[in-house]
Design a protein around this motif. Structure first.
Motif, mmCIF file in Angstrom:
data_model
loop_
_atom_site.group_PDB
_atom_site.id
_atom_site.type_symbol
_atom_site.label_atom_id
_atom_site.label_comp_id
_atom_site.label_asym_id
_atom_site.label_seq_id
_atom_site.Cartn_x
_atom_site.Cartn_y
_atom_site.Cartn_z
ATOM 1 N N ARG A 81 0.838 -1.213 0.000
ATOM 2 C CA ARG A 81 0.000 0.000 0.000
ATOM 3 C C ARG A 81 0.865 1.252 0.000
ATOM 4 O O ARG A 81 0.531 2.260 -0.600
ATOM 5 N N ARG A 82 1.980 1.158 0.721
ATOM 6 C CA ARG A 82 2.845 2.316 0.873
ATOM 7 C C ARG A 82 3.613 2.629 -0.413
ATOM 8 O O ARG A 82 3.721 3.773 -0.818
ATOM 9 N N LEU A 106 3.334 12.325 4.938
ATOM 10 C CA LEU A 106 3.131 11.204 5.866
ATOM 11 C C LEU A 106 3.486 9.820 5.293
ATOM 12 O O LEU A 106 4.192 9.052 5.948
ATOM 13 N N PRO A 107 3.043 9.491 4.064
ATOM 14 C CA PRO A 107 3.436 8.171 3.539
ATOM 15 C C PRO A 107 4.954 8.026 3.391
ATOM 16 O O PRO A 107 5.501 6.936 3.575
ATOM 17 N N PHE A 109 7.061 9.489 5.371
ATOM 18 C CA PHE A 109 7.512 9.300 6.753
ATOM 19 C C PHE A 109 7.452 7.819 7.125
ATOM 20 O O PHE A 109 8.407 7.269 7.673
ATOM 21 N N PHE A 110 6.348 7.170 6.761
ATOM 22 C CA PHE A 110 6.228 5.740 7.067
ATOM 23 C C PHE A 110 7.236 4.923 6.263
ATOM 24 O O PHE A 110 7.627 3.830 6.661
ATOM 25 N N ARG A 118 11.631 14.693 2.350
ATOM 26 C CA ARG A 118 10.185 14.541 2.438
ATOM 27 C C ARG A 118 9.485 15.874 2.195
ATOM 28 O O ARG A 118 8.544 15.971 1.421
ATOM 29 N N ARG A 154 -0.886 13.463 -1.703
ATOM 30 C CA ARG A 154 -0.464 12.454 -0.730
ATOM 31 C C ARG A 154 -0.374 11.075 -1.392
ATOM 32 O O ARG A 154 0.553 10.302 -1.139
#
Lengths: 221, 396
Positions: A81-82, A106-107, A109-110, A118, A154
């Motif tokens: 998914r990421r 955020l993605p 970051f994960f 980023r 995003r």
């Protein structure tokens, strides 16, 4: 690219079994722009969740790049998914406490991307969807169309090959809806696979191929 | 790491009131532990501190003595015992004391007081600078029918305070008060309630020359235990009795006291821990609410690729941060609390105890706070991390 084989999903509500998907077979090519249409309750969102590795089928399998996702662990699915999939939701689903820039990053970051990189990429992506002047705004300070564009930025943040939209224009006016479809078409022309679920025939008209669903089945055309 | 912190911080900031209350809960728990420990250390120091000055003393009593408790008296020592002890190597001085409870009368009022008979020149040999005279003078070699009295005897025992040069009756015969001792308090408070006379006068009052206690000062503190053993052996032999003599070094008394204080501290910590347990339930409750409220957010995060451990660390970081701030606040409150408690004790008992705040107690307090926070955040955080993305994202 993506292949669904004999996909079925049954929801249990107490003792009653509700079949949401019945034996769906579907093959989606790379570079394709596919629209799945159907009335609400037809199972189109359920199918989309399976294709996007958000949910597991009761039987059958989804192959992404010839990998059977049913054999993957939760963490491996999260990784798919990421890295491979970008989601766009009808409700935008931004995180309210974060501003546009942070939501977009955020993605990454994960994925463990460093902060500077980023922020740089998030700013570029927001510029790409025309929000360079709204980067530090919270979702509550943005219009629906702007929020959806943040969500698109995003979805792109880890540069995925597949973009999945679940009624992406459902909560915006038709003008903004068309603008969003233009952005999605642009992403498709960059070589990304785009799959969109909608009940709006006008929106579906933007796609290369339209599939219709009814009662959990994919209709042959 | 820094980014998770930032994210957690933002989530905390969104719910200020609830977070502050949770934080206060852990702060109070930590403050209670720190305050009680610091007062405990202060109390220990004030008691053992006095004893350290007397570390080179060995107290020799007949019978099995126990610290602070009663002892079974089996008899008394004599002149020969004293001479034998003086001959043991390493003994610097040995002083005999006679003691007996006698009736004391002052201006028609009677009470019973512990009378101690001791050679005047030996008082300083044994007590050195520890016991000072407040008014008047000390006892002298050729004094006859004179006494030095403890602080409480002078001020509290009789309706009227006793002054230097007043006459009191001990065991029926008149004595002149030549000096009043300084207030001792603490571990030496016994001296406040004693009357000292010369050995010669003591024989007259007691009617015999029994020795009830011998105090030895050693040359080398390290040898104290060894010398004490030799003394016990020698005197037991003199009296043909096993375990007749109890020679106690001040060093071992200090050790014994430290054990008692360690136990006391453990009990205090156990009591204070109750408030920590309550605080940890508070954290768990707050975190569970926070997880529930943010189900939708967790769903979004998972949909865009967060792994279970990303979600887990986010929530753990949040509870860890709240409890760490709580721990720091608890340290501040604990130090204030410790000083207030020791001030109140000082005011109530007239015995000043200054709380001792140790750096390791403060650091330990913060560490415990973080540990409590992370442990009580574990269940809610796991719950959040195990959520199904599709269900969580649908949750509104």
């Amino acid at each position: 690219m993506i292949r669904a084989e004999n996909l079925s999903k049954v929801y249990r509500m107490g003792k009653i079994e509700v079949p949401a998907l019945r034996d769906v077979n579907l093959e989606i090519e790379k570079d394709e722009f596919l629209a799945i249409v159907g009335s609400s309750g037809s199972g189109k969102s359920t199918l989309l969740n399976m294709l996007g590795c958000l949910d597991k089928p009761t039987s059958g399998a989804v192959f992404i790049d010839d990998v059977n996702t049913a054999s993957l662990s939760e963490n491996e699915l999260a990784e798919i998914r990421r890295e491979k999939i970008g989601f766009i939701f009808q409700q935008f689903n931004l995180i309210h406490s974060l501003n546009a820039l942070e939501n977009v990053s955020l993605p990454m970051f994960f994925a463990g991307v460093g902060r500077d990189e980023r922020m740089k990429r998030a700013a570029e992506l927001l510029a790409k969807v025309g929000l360079e002047k709204r980067m530090h705004h919270k979702p509550s300070e943005l219009s629906g169309g702007q929020q959806q564009r943040v969500a698109i930025a995003r979805a792109l943040s880890n540069n995925p090959e597949i973009i999945i939209g679940d009624e992406p224009t459902g909560n915006v006016d038709s003008e903004t809806g068309n603008a969003i479809m233009d952005i999605l078409k642009g992403l498709n022309s960059e070589g990304r696979t785009v799959i969109v679920v909608t009940h709006d025939a006008e929106i579906a008209a933007h796609a290369h191929r339209v599939k219709r669903m009814k009662d959990g089945r994919l209709l042959e055309q | 790491m820094k980014d998770v912190l930032l994210l957690a911080y933002r989530d905390i900031k969104e719910r200020k009131a609830r977070t502050s209350l949770t934080l206060l809960g852990i702060a109070v728990g930590i403050a209670a532990v720190i305050a009680l420990m610091s007062v405990g250390y202060g109390f220990e120091k004030s008691v053992t501190g006095e004893l350290v000055e007397m570390a080179d003393l060995i107290m020799i009593l007949p019978g099995k003595a126990s610290l602070g408790g009663d002892y079974v008296e089996l008899g008394s020592f004599n002149e020969r015992d004293l001479k034998d002890i003086e001959r043991i190597s390493g003994v610097k001085e040995a002083v005999a004391m006679a003691s007996s409870m006698e009736e004391v009368e002052y201006r028609g009022e009677k009470t019973v007081v512990d009378i101690i008979g001791i050679e005047p020149r030996e008082i300083s040999a044994v007590f050195g600078d520890i016991v000072k005279t407040e008014e008047g003078r000390g006892l002298r070699e050729n004094d006859h029918k004179t006494c030095q009295i403890g602080h409480s005897i002078a001020k509290d025992y009789f309706d009227e305070e006793i002054e230097v040069n007043d006459r009191i009756k001990i065991g029926g015969s008149k004595f002149r008060v030549v000096g009043i001792l300084e207030k001792q308090g603490g571990f030496k408070s016994g001296i406040d309630s004693e009357i000292f006379v010369t050995s010669g006068d003591a024989k007259g009052i007691l009617g015999n020359d029994d020795v009830s206690q011998i105090t030895v000062r050693v040359r080398n503190i390290e040898e104290a235990e060894e010398i004490a053993d030799k003394i016990e052996e020698r005197i037991d032999e003199n009296h043909k009795l096993d375990d007749f003599t109890n020679a106690m070094t001040m060093g071992s008394a200090i050790e014994q006291l430290k054990t008692v204080f360690a136990l006391l501290r453990a009990v205090l910590i156990a009591i204070a821990s109750i408030s920590l347990i309550v605080a940890s339930i508070g954290i768990m409750n707050t975190m569970l609410m926070s997880v529930m409220e943010r189900t939708h957010e967790v769903g979004i995060m998972k949909a865009i690729g967060a792994k279970n451990r990303n979600v887990l660390s986010l929530f753990l970081m949040e509870s860890g941060m709240v409890s760490m701030v709580g721990g720091v606040l608890g340290c501040v409150l604990g130090v204030i609390g410790a000083n207030v408690v020791s001030f109140v004790i000082g005011a109530a008992f007239g015995e000043g105890i200054s709380a001792i705040v140790r750096a390791e107690v403060l650091l330990g307090g913060i560490a415990v706070a973080v540990l409590v926070g992370v442990l009580s955040g574990l269940y809610p955080a796991r719950k959040a991390s195990k959520m199904s993305p599709v269900e969580a994202v649908r949750y509104e």
